[in-house]
Scaffold this active site. Structure first.
Site, PDB file in Angstrom:
ATOM      1  N   TYR A 119       0.863  -1.182   0.000  1.00 39.20           N
ATOM      2  CA  TYR A 119       0.000   0.000   0.000  1.00 39.20           C
ATOM      3  C   TYR A 119       0.899   1.232   0.000  1.00 39.20           C
ATOM      4  CZ  TYR A 119      -3.405   3.454   1.631  1.00 39.20           C
ATOM      5  OH  TYR A 119      -4.203   4.553   1.738  1.00 39.20           O
ATOM      6  N   GLU A 207      -3.854   7.325  -4.029  1.00 36.72           N
ATOM      7  CA  GLU A 207      -3.790   6.093  -3.248  1.00 36.72           C
ATOM      8  C   GLU A 207      -3.545   4.912  -4.187  1.00 36.72           C
ATOM      9  OE1 GLU A 207      -7.390   4.252  -1.554  1.00 36.72           O
ATOM     10  OE2 GLU A 207      -6.393   4.380   0.384  1.00 36.72           O
TER      11      GLU A 207
END
Ligand code: ADP
Ligand code: MG
Length: 399
Positions: A119, A207
């Protein structure tokens, strides 16, 4: 302003961020044609909606056992079947709410063999006033769950925009992802390119989940969510073209055309107020009197007749609205002008629900006179408490 994954990847690729090849498609035939342009042997067909959690999502029309909005395909027939399943149907994910979102577009992209998922996100850290890179080895899953269960696995690296992205930031990202050697170099490179994209587009958020290591040791962005700062969009006319109005709430879109700050809520009382603080107070006092606001609406300082009319129409387009409370402080704008606007707007839209108006400020007496002599069933109120009590009583009486 949010954009789709396919747009985000095209944009990031321009900044040198590594993404798999892919093409967007709006029909089954286009999807099959897109897969024929890709090398294979694995393809991924992805629903393009402004919401995450697509992989684990469910299509309303297909039942609980059908696959979600991210599907692997090995042949043109698989691509055709996936596209047929998804296009026109409604995908419900943890981010869409129960209503879900209709899938009108797909992204057909290279399928890669994933060794590990990470991530990596960039956002503005308001506490430090800096851009923050958030990195975690726990990619591919819901980052909120990771933050809740294992906060030590999330690392935040702040970057001072005065000095920009430095090699040590890249090393810190690689270390947070526990990468070594060539993969560490790739991680530093991806982070630096993402920072360029973030600054270059005045983004609010980028993101990447997952950022994947492939079996042949390449780092690739497999999913990207990009949101731009609406207040900076005037500097990026090219980005405005990426806006997909079908993804936005129609009432909120209409409101933005008139420069009205409107947010739909779940209650019964439509509110028209000037100033965000007064709007919040108005919503609070409606709740205090036992009902709930149907919306937040700030008509702003320069509320004129045109804006007031547009605001009335937007409020009334919501079938949940059972009454309207107007609470306006005439400071720069005089109360008599506002009253004229309210009367004209109420006549134009054929007001069918109770309307309580509280005016205060410059020329308030004149304003009240205009309301009283309008011939309309407008209930005047003297202060905020009085107004809230009256609209609740009127709505209950009408029910
Ligand atoms: P969402 O976050 O909306 O569920 P993602 O794009 O993250 O959508 O896809 C979900 C999962 O599907 C990813 O975590 C990854 O495991 C897999 N996936 C996505 N894109 C690819 C791809 N190009 N190749 C292989 N697997 C993929
Ligand atoms: Mg994802």
């Amino acid at each position: 302003m949010n954009i789709h994954e396919y747009q985000a990847k095209e944009l990031l690729a321009k900044f040198g961020v590594p993404v798999p090849a892919g093409f967007s498609a709006m029909s089954v035939e286009e999807a099959v044609a897109a897969s024929e342009k890709l090398p294979g042997p694995l393809y991924v067909v992805k629903a393009q909606i402004h919401a995450g959690g697509r992989g684990k999502g469910k299509f309303k029309e297909l039942g609980p056992d059908a696959k979600g909005g991210v599907r692997l395909a090995k042949t043109a027939d698989d691509v055709r079947a996936a596209a047929t399943d998804m296009l026109g149907n409604t995908l419900v994910t943890i981010q869409t709410g129960d209503a879900g979102k209709q899938v009108n577009r797909l992204y057909v992209t290279d399928g890669v063999d994933i060794a590990k998922e990470f991530y990596l996100a960039l956002l503005v850290n308001r506490a430090t006033g800096r851009v923050s890179m958030v990195a975690s080895t726990e990619g591919g899953m819901d980052i909120e769950t990771v933050a809740h269960d294992t906060p030590e696995k999330i690392h935040a690296i702040d970057i001072d925009q005065a000095t920009g992205f430095q090699p040590h930031h890249g090393r810190a990202v690689a270390a947070a992802l526990e990468l070594k050697g060539d993969l560490a170099k790739q991680a530093a490179n991806v982070a630096s390119k993402l920072y360029d994209a973030f600054m270059g587009t005045d983004a609010e958020q980028i993101e990447v989940n997952p950022l994947a290591v492939t079996e042949d040791n390449k780092l690739l962005v497999l999913d990207a969510k990009v949101a731009f700062d609406g207040n900076a969009l005037f500097r990026h006319k090219d980005l405005l073209a990426l806006r997909d109005e079908t993804e936005e709430d129609p009432a909120e879109l209409e409101a933005s055309k008139y420069d009205l700050a409107y947010i739909k809520l779940d209650g019964d009382i439509g509110c028209m107020v000037n100033g965000a603080g007064l709007a919040m107070a108005t919503m609070d006092i409606i709740k205090l009197n036992g009902m709930f606001p149907a919306n937040f609406l700030d008509v702003g300082g320069g509320a004129n007749k045109e804006k007031v009319t547009a605001a009335f129409k937007i409020i009334l387009s919501d079938p949940a609205v059972k009454g309207i409370l107007v609470n306006i402080f005439g400071g720069i704008m005089r109360c008599d002008i506002i009253a004229e606007g309210i009367v004209a707007a109420a006549k134009e839209v054929n007001l069918s629900v109770p309307l309580v108006v509280r005016l205060e400020g410059t020329n308030v007496e004149k304003g009240k006179e205009i309301l009283a002599s309008s011939g309309l069933a407008i209930v005047p109120a003297n202060d905020l408490g009085d107004a809230a009590k009256k609209i609740v009583a009127e709505v209950q009486k009408a029910a």
